[in-house]
Design a protein around this motif. Structure first.
Motif, mmCIF file in Angstrom:
data_model
loop_
_atom_site.group_PDB
_atom_site.id
_atom_site.type_symbol
_atom_site.label_atom_id
_atom_site.label_comp_id
_atom_site.label_asym_id
_atom_site.label_seq_id
_atom_site.Cartn_x
_atom_site.Cartn_y
_atom_site.Cartn_z
ATOM 1 N N ALA A 108 -14.129 -42.055 22.427
ATOM 2 C CA ALA A 108 -14.206 -41.829 23.872
ATOM 3 C C ALA A 108 -13.956 -40.353 24.202
ATOM 4 O O ALA A 108 -14.607 -39.785 25.087
ATOM 5 C CB ALA A 108 -13.207 -42.726 24.610
ATOM 6 N N GLU A 109 -13.021 -39.738 23.480
ATOM 7 C CA GLU A 109 -12.755 -38.318 23.707
ATOM 8 C C GLU A 109 -13.957 -37.475 23.284
ATOM 9 O O GLU A 109 -14.324 -36.513 23.979
ATOM 10 C CB GLU A 109 -11.494 -37.877 22.957
ATOM 11 C CG GLU A 109 -11.176 -36.403 23.069
ATOM 12 C CD GLU A 109 -10.923 -35.893 24.480
ATOM 13 O OE1 GLU A 109 -10.919 -34.656 24.649
ATOM 14 O OE2 GLU A 109 -10.714 -36.700 25.414
ATOM 15 N N LEU A 110 -14.574 -37.828 22.168
ATOM 16 C CA LEU A 110 -15.784 -37.108 21.753
ATOM 17 C C LEU A 110 -16.896 -37.293 22.778
ATOM 18 O O LEU A 110 -17.611 -36.335 23.114
ATOM 19 C CB LEU A 110 -16.242 -37.582 20.376
ATOM 20 C CG LEU A 110 -15.382 -37.136 19.202
ATOM 21 C CD1 LEU A 110 -15.813 -37.867 17.927
ATOM 22 C CD2 LEU A 110 -15.446 -35.633 19.008
ATOM 23 N N ALA A 111 -17.046 -38.503 23.297
ATOM 24 C CA ALA A 111 -18.072 -38.764 24.317
ATOM 25 C C ALA A 111 -17.793 -37.945 25.573
ATOM 26 O O ALA A 111 -18.723 -37.424 26.194
ATOM 27 C CB ALA A 111 -18.122 -40.261 24.635
ATOM 28 N N ARG A 112 -16.515 -37.822 25.925
ATOM 29 C CA ARG A 112 -16.147 -37.021 27.102
ATOM 30 C C ARG A 112 -16.560 -35.568 26.909
ATOM 31 O O ARG A 112 -17.017 -34.906 27.833
ATOM 32 C CB ARG A 112 -14.636 -37.105 27.350
ATOM 33 C CG ARG A 112 -14.183 -36.368 28.614
ATOM 34 C CD ARG A 112 -12.668 -36.247 28.702
ATOM 35 N NE ARG A 112 -12.089 -35.367 27.694
ATOM 36 C CZ ARG A 112 -12.122 -34.032 27.728
ATOM 37 N NH1 ARG A 112 -12.749 -33.407 28.700
ATOM 38 N NH2 ARG A 112 -11.549 -33.315 26.777
ATOM 39 N N ARG A 113 -16.428 -35.088 25.691
ATOM 40 C CA ARG A 113 -16.752 -33.685 25.401
ATOM 41 C C ARG A 113 -18.242 -33.442 25.178
ATOM 42 O O ARG A 113 -18.690 -32.292 25.213
ATOM 43 C CB ARG A 113 -16.010 -33.236 24.139
ATOM 44 C CG ARG A 113 -14.521 -33.203 24.285
ATOM 45 C CD ARG A 113 -13.886 -32.761 23.004
ATOM 46 N NE ARG A 113 -12.441 -32.844 23.044
ATOM 47 C CZ ARG A 113 -11.657 -32.377 22.100
ATOM 48 N NH1 ARG A 113 -12.178 -31.783 21.034
ATOM 49 N NH2 ARG A 113 -10.354 -32.498 22.199
ATOM 50 N N GLU A 114 -18.992 -34.506 24.938
ATOM 51 C CA GLU A 114 -20.417 -34.358 24.649
ATOM 52 C C GLU A 114 -21.123 -33.646 25.794
ATOM 53 O O GLU A 114 -20.943 -33.982 26.963
ATOM 54 C CB GLU A 114 -21.048 -35.741 24.435
ATOM 55 C CG GLU A 114 -22.484 -35.700 24.020
ATOM 56 C CD GLU A 114 -23.052 -37.077 23.764
ATOM 57 O OE1 GLU A 114 -24.121 -37.148 23.138
ATOM 58 O OE2 GLU A 114 -22.451 -38.083 24.174
ATOM 59 N N GLY A 115 -21.906 -32.664 25.448
ATOM 60 C CA GLY A 115 -22.655 -31.931 26.452
ATOM 61 C C GLY A 115 -21.864 -30.827 27.127
ATOM 62 O O GLY A 115 -22.390 -30.101 27.959
ATOM 63 N N VAL A 116 -20.586 -30.705 26.781
ATOM 64 C CA VAL A 116 -19.752 -29.643 27.348
ATOM 65 C C VAL A 116 -19.733 -28.498 26.347
ATOM 66 O O VAL A 116 -19.541 -28.716 25.151
ATOM 67 C CB VAL A 116 -18.311 -30.157 27.598
ATOM 68 C CG1 VAL A 116 -17.405 -29.033 28.092
ATOM 69 C CG2 VAL A 116 -18.317 -31.317 28.574
ATOM 70 N N SER A 117 -19.929 -27.307 26.826
ATOM 71 C CA SER A 117 -19.860 -26.142 25.952
ATOM 72 C C SER A 117 -18.530 -26.131 25.222
ATOM 73 O O SER A 117 -17.474 -26.360 25.824
ATOM 74 C CB SER A 117 -20.006 -24.863 26.781
ATOM 75 O OG SER A 117 -19.479 -23.747 26.085
ATOM 76 N N GLY A 118 -18.574 -25.883 23.933
ATOM 77 C CA GLY A 118 -17.346 -25.801 23.156
ATOM 78 C C GLY A 118 -16.403 -24.733 23.680
ATOM 79 O O GLY A 118 -15.185 -24.917 23.700
ATOM 80 N N LEU A 119 -16.955 -23.635 24.126
ATOM 81 C CA LEU A 119 -16.118 -22.563 24.678
ATOM 82 C C LEU A 119 -15.467 -23.002 25.983
ATOM 83 O O LEU A 119 -14.279 -22.755 26.206
ATOM 84 C CB LEU A 119 -16.952 -21.299 24.896
ATOM 85 C CG LEU A 119 -17.504 -20.657 23.616
ATOM 86 C CD1 LEU A 119 -18.430 -19.492 23.972
ATOM 87 C CD2 LEU A 119 -16.386 -20.203 22.707
ATOM 88 N N ALA A 120 -16.241 -23.691 26.840
ATOM 89 C CA ALA A 120 -15.692 -24.164 28.119
ATOM 90 C C ALA A 120 -14.642 -25.252 27.869
ATOM 91 O O ALA A 120 -13.596 -25.268 28.518
ATOM 92 C CB ALA A 120 -16.810 -24.688 29.012
ATOM 93 N N GLU A 121 -14.903 -26.135 26.943
ATOM 94 C CA GLU A 121 -13.965 -27.221 26.653
ATOM 95 C C GLU A 121 -12.648 -26.657 26.129
ATOM 96 O O GLU A 121 -11.567 -27.050 26.558
ATOM 97 C CB GLU A 121 -14.581 -28.200 25.635
ATOM 98 C CG GLU A 121 -13.820 -29.502 25.486
ATOM 99 C CD GLU A 121 -12.600 -29.423 24.593
ATOM 100 O OE1 GLU A 121 -11.643 -30.168 24.833
ATOM 101 O OE2 GLU A 121 -12.601 -28.605 23.654
ATOM 102 N N LYS A 122 -12.731 -25.693 25.216
ATOM 103 C CA LYS A 122 -11.527 -25.080 24.664
ATOM 104 C C LYS A 122 -10.752 -24.332 25.737
ATOM 105 O O LYS A 122 -9.525 -24.412 25.794
ATOM 106 C CB LYS A 122 -11.866 -24.165 23.489
ATOM 107 C CG LYS A 122 -10.640 -23.632 22.784
ATOM 108 C CD LYS A 122 -10.945 -22.901 21.523
ATOM 109 C CE LYS A 122 -9.670 -22.427 20.883
ATOM 110 N NZ LYS A 122 -9.867 -21.780 19.621
ATOM 111 N N ALA A 123 -11.445 -23.629 26.596
ATOM 112 C CA ALA A 123 -10.785 -22.892 27.683
ATOM 113 C C ALA A 123 -10.058 -23.865 28.614
ATOM 114 O O ALA A 123 -8.952 -23.578 29.081
ATOM 115 C CB ALA A 123 -11.804 -22.069 28.472
ATOM 116 N N GLY A 124 -10.645 -25.014 28.859
ATOM 117 C CA GLY A 124 -10.008 -26.021 29.700
ATOM 118 C C GLY A 124 -8.754 -26.584 29.074
ATOM 119 O O GLY A 124 -7.792 -26.903 29.762
ATOM 120 N N ARG A 125 -8.742 -26.722 27.744
ATOM 121 C CA ARG A 125 -7.555 -27.223 27.026
ATOM 122 C C ARG A 125 -6.430 -26.218 27.109
ATOM 123 O O ARG A 125 -5.283 -26.585 27.206
ATOM 124 C CB ARG A 125 -7.877 -27.482 25.543
ATOM 125 C CG ARG A 125 -8.417 -28.848 25.280
ATOM 126 C CD ARG A 125 -8.451 -29.111 23.809
ATOM 127 N NE ARG A 125 -9.631 -28.466 23.256
ATOM 128 C CZ ARG A 125 -9.729 -28.027 22.001
ATOM 129 N NH1 ARG A 125 -8.747 -28.132 21.164
ATOM 130 N NH2 ARG A 125 -10.842 -27.466 21.580
#
Length: 128
Positions: A108-125
């Motif tokens: 589910a966490e991978l699905a949540r991240r799908e389609g999100v830029s890795g850079l944007a996702e990391k910045a959000g974390r």
């Protein structure tokens, strides 16, 4: 059935693979039966033996398997890459089971991240 060292496994098309939709959940169900609280017997089960040694035993295996995967990748050995990735995933499932976490939660966490830029996702974390 092919063996883990069969090079055709690494190149198999998804249509040629066995039912994989629920394999992680099925493995997690079996792993849960190996927990000491569920009667897992260290004398008859590798996973129950890992559990009986405490959480560091499974964590050590995750580290070992991750290293073996890196070595297989560096060697450019597709059959070994598949086998070592499977070993790593398995031991990650053991650790998740120890902590009461289901693979569906990770999916589910991978699905949540799908389609999100890795850079944007990391910045959000980093802000959380």
């Amino acid at each position: 059935m092919t063996s883990p060292s069969d090079p055709s496994r690494a190149a198999a098309s998804p249509a040629a693979l066995p039912d994989t939709d629920t394999v992680l959940a099925r493995i997690a169900d079996v792993l849960a039966t190996r927990l000491p609280a569920n009667g897992g017997d260290p004398a008859s089960s590798y996973v129950a033996k890992l559990f009986s040694k405490g959480p560091d035993a499974a964590l050590k295996k995750v580290g070992e398997e991750a290293t073996e995967l890196v070595m297989a990748v560096k060697d450019g050995a597709p059959d070994r890459i598949v086998a070592e990735a499977a070993d790593l995933w398995f031991h990650c499932l053991v650790v998740l089971t120890e902590h009461g976490i289901r693979p569906e939660q990770v999916l589910a966490e991978l699905a949540r991240r799908e389609g999100v830029s890795g850079l944007a996702e990391k910045a959000g974390r980093n802000k959380a």
